[in-house]
Design a protein around this motif. Structure first.
Motif, short mmCIF file in Angstrom:
data_model
loop_
_atom_site.label_atom_id
_atom_site.label_comp_id
_atom_site.label_asym_id
_atom_site.label_seq_id
_atom_site.Cartn_x
_atom_site.Cartn_y
_atom_site.Cartn_z
N GLN A 92 0.86 -1.20 0.00
CA GLN A 92 0.00 0.00 0.00
C GLN A 92 0.89 1.24 0.00
O GLN A 92 1.98 1.22 0.55
N LYS A 94 0.25 5.63 0.45
CA LYS A 94 -0.78 6.66 0.62
C LYS A 94 -0.20 7.92 1.24
O LYS A 94 0.88 7.88 1.84
N TRP A 106 -7.59 8.71 14.09
CA TRP A 106 -7.38 7.30 13.71
C TRP A 106 -7.46 6.53 15.02
O TRP A 106 -6.64 6.75 15.93
N HIS A 109 -5.39 0.94 16.96
CA HIS A 109 -5.41 -0.29 16.16
C HIS A 109 -4.00 -0.84 15.97
O HIS A 109 -3.02 -0.18 16.29
N ASP A 111 -1.85 -2.63 12.66
CA ASP A 111 -2.01 -2.68 11.20
C ASP A 111 -2.28 -4.10 10.69
O ASP A 111 -3.09 -4.30 9.79
N THR A 114 -5.88 -5.64 10.06
CA THR A 114 -6.58 -5.13 8.88
C THR A 114 -6.05 -5.83 7.62
O THR A 114 -6.83 -6.26 6.76
N TRP A 115 -4.75 -5.94 7.50
CA TRP A 115 -4.18 -6.59 6.30
C TRP A 115 -4.57 -8.07 6.25
O TRP A 115 -4.82 -8.62 5.19
N ASN A 128 4.61 -0.64 8.12
CA ASN A 128 4.36 0.72 7.68
C ASN A 128 5.57 1.60 7.96
O ASN A 128 6.19 1.51 9.02
N TYR A 166 -13.42 6.18 7.51
CA TYR A 166 -12.58 5.05 7.08
C TYR A 166 -12.82 3.84 7.96
O TYR A 166 -12.60 3.89 9.17
N LEU A 168 -12.16 0.52 9.93
CA LEU A 168 -10.88 0.07 10.50
C LEU A 168 -11.12 -0.99 11.56
O LEU A 168 -12.10 -0.91 12.31
N HIS A 204 -1.26 1.58 17.78
CA HIS A 204 -1.08 3.01 17.51
C HIS A 204 -2.41 3.67 17.14
O HIS A 204 -3.39 2.99 16.84
N THR A 221 3.71 1.01 2.78
CA THR A 221 3.60 -0.30 3.42
C THR A 221 4.32 -1.31 2.54
O THR A 221 3.92 -1.54 1.40
N ARG A 234 -10.51 -5.62 -0.75
CA ARG A 234 -10.52 -4.16 -0.97
C ARG A 234 -10.00 -3.86 -2.37
O ARG A 234 -9.33 -4.69 -2.99
O1 6CS Z 1 -6.31 0.11 5.95
C1 6CS Z 1 -5.11 -0.09 5.93
O2 6CS Z 1 -4.61 -1.03 5.30
C2 6CS Z 1 -4.24 0.86 6.66
N1 6CS Z 1 -4.88 1.69 7.59
C3 6CS Z 1 -4.37 2.03 8.75
C4 6CS Z 1 -4.98 3.08 9.57
N2 6CS Z 1 -3.31 1.41 9.25
C5 6CS Z 1 -2.93 0.18 8.63
C6 6CS Z 1 -3.00 0.23 7.17
O3 6CS Z 1 -1.90 0.93 6.63
#
Ligand code: 6CS
Ligand code: FE
Length: 263
Positions: A92, A94, A106, A109, A111, A114-115, A128, A166, A168, A204, A221, A234
């Protein structure tokens, strides 16, 4: 650029490495100009806050030269290859805007969850890297980290689609309280050009920004090539499907772009 034995030890113990003054002025300038151009556009890859202010510009390295060079910067890639012992691909890229007055929170969380949950990433062999595009101060919504929290592994999380624009996977207050009781919270601050690298399981978050000072950050990332995602849910601009090792840009290319930008 190689990390020193002390930096490797700090990373292992604390879960993050902060490198102040990593990108010199003209390079930061090239990226700041890029970000202004990017956020002036209307594109599906640019997500907005509930207020309409820009929040995140995904995948801008695919259409902007300065970002393309930042995403291929040896100063960011070398340390991660050193840490993971293999080549890395871009999962990723951004720019997070954290706009003056309107930049939203934010939530707390990690990271990796989510991945893992959204993209099918097998392991926490990804990280990240943040490049500060503005001075990060205690007052303008700095990233807050819970040192040593990466040692807990991936914690249970819930999908928060309400708090901000967003969605999360976030941690509950009890979990955060317990970790903070043991380890406290740090908020690395410093001039634009600073770089922060942090473990995929480091807890974080950041508060909103009600100051007139924006706090833009570039996030790259990188994931190990052996750790390609298997079940992306996604869009491609959020979770890339190209797992070829990232090739480094020539040293000095970003600085040159910056010199042209300020000339
Ligand atoms: O959605 C994601 O993949 C990203 N979002 C956040 C806030 N941290 C993890 C990741 O880079
Ligand atoms: Fe994060």
């Amino acid at each position: 650029m190689k990390l020193t034995p002390q930096q490797l030890k700090d990373f292992d113990e604390l879960g993050y490495i902060f490198l102040p003054d990593c990108f010199p002025k003209e390079e930061v300038e090239a990226l700041r100009q890029a970000s202004a151009e990017i956020f002036s556009q209307q594109r599906e890859e640019i997500w907005r806050e509930k207020s309409g202010a820009p929040r995140t510009a995904f995948a801008c390295h695919t259409y902007n030269d300065a970002c393309r060079l930042a995403a291929a910067d040896a100063r960011l890639i070398d340390p991660l290859e050193q840490l993971f012992g293999e080549q890395m691909y871009i999962h990723q890229f951004k720019i997070n805007a954290k706009a003056a007055f309107t930049g939203d929170v934010w939530q707390w969380h990690q990271d990796f969850p989510t991945w893992q949950k959204d993209d099918g990433m097998p392991e926490a062999r990804a990280m990240n890297i943040a490049v500060f595009l503005d001075d990060v101060m205690p007052i303008n919504g700095p990233l807050m980290l819970v040192p040593r929290s990466h040692k807990t592994g991936a914690l249970p999380s819930s999908h928060d689609t309400q708090t901000t624009a967003y969605p999360l996977w976030t941690l509950d207050n009890d979990t955060v309280s317990k970790l903070v009781e043991q380890n406290g919270i740090v908020a690395p601050t410093g001039k634009a050009g600073g770089v922060l690298m942090f473990h995929a399981n480091l807890v974080h978050g950041s508060a909103g920004n009600i100051t007139p000072y924006p706090r833009k950050i570039v996030y790259l990332t990188l994931s190990a090539v052996s750790n390609a995602i298997t079940k992306p849910t996604r869009p491609e601009f959020i979770a890339h499907r190209d797992f070829t090792p990232v090739e480094r840009a020539p040293a000095g290319a970003l600085a040159e772009l910056g010199q042209h930008a300020t000339a």
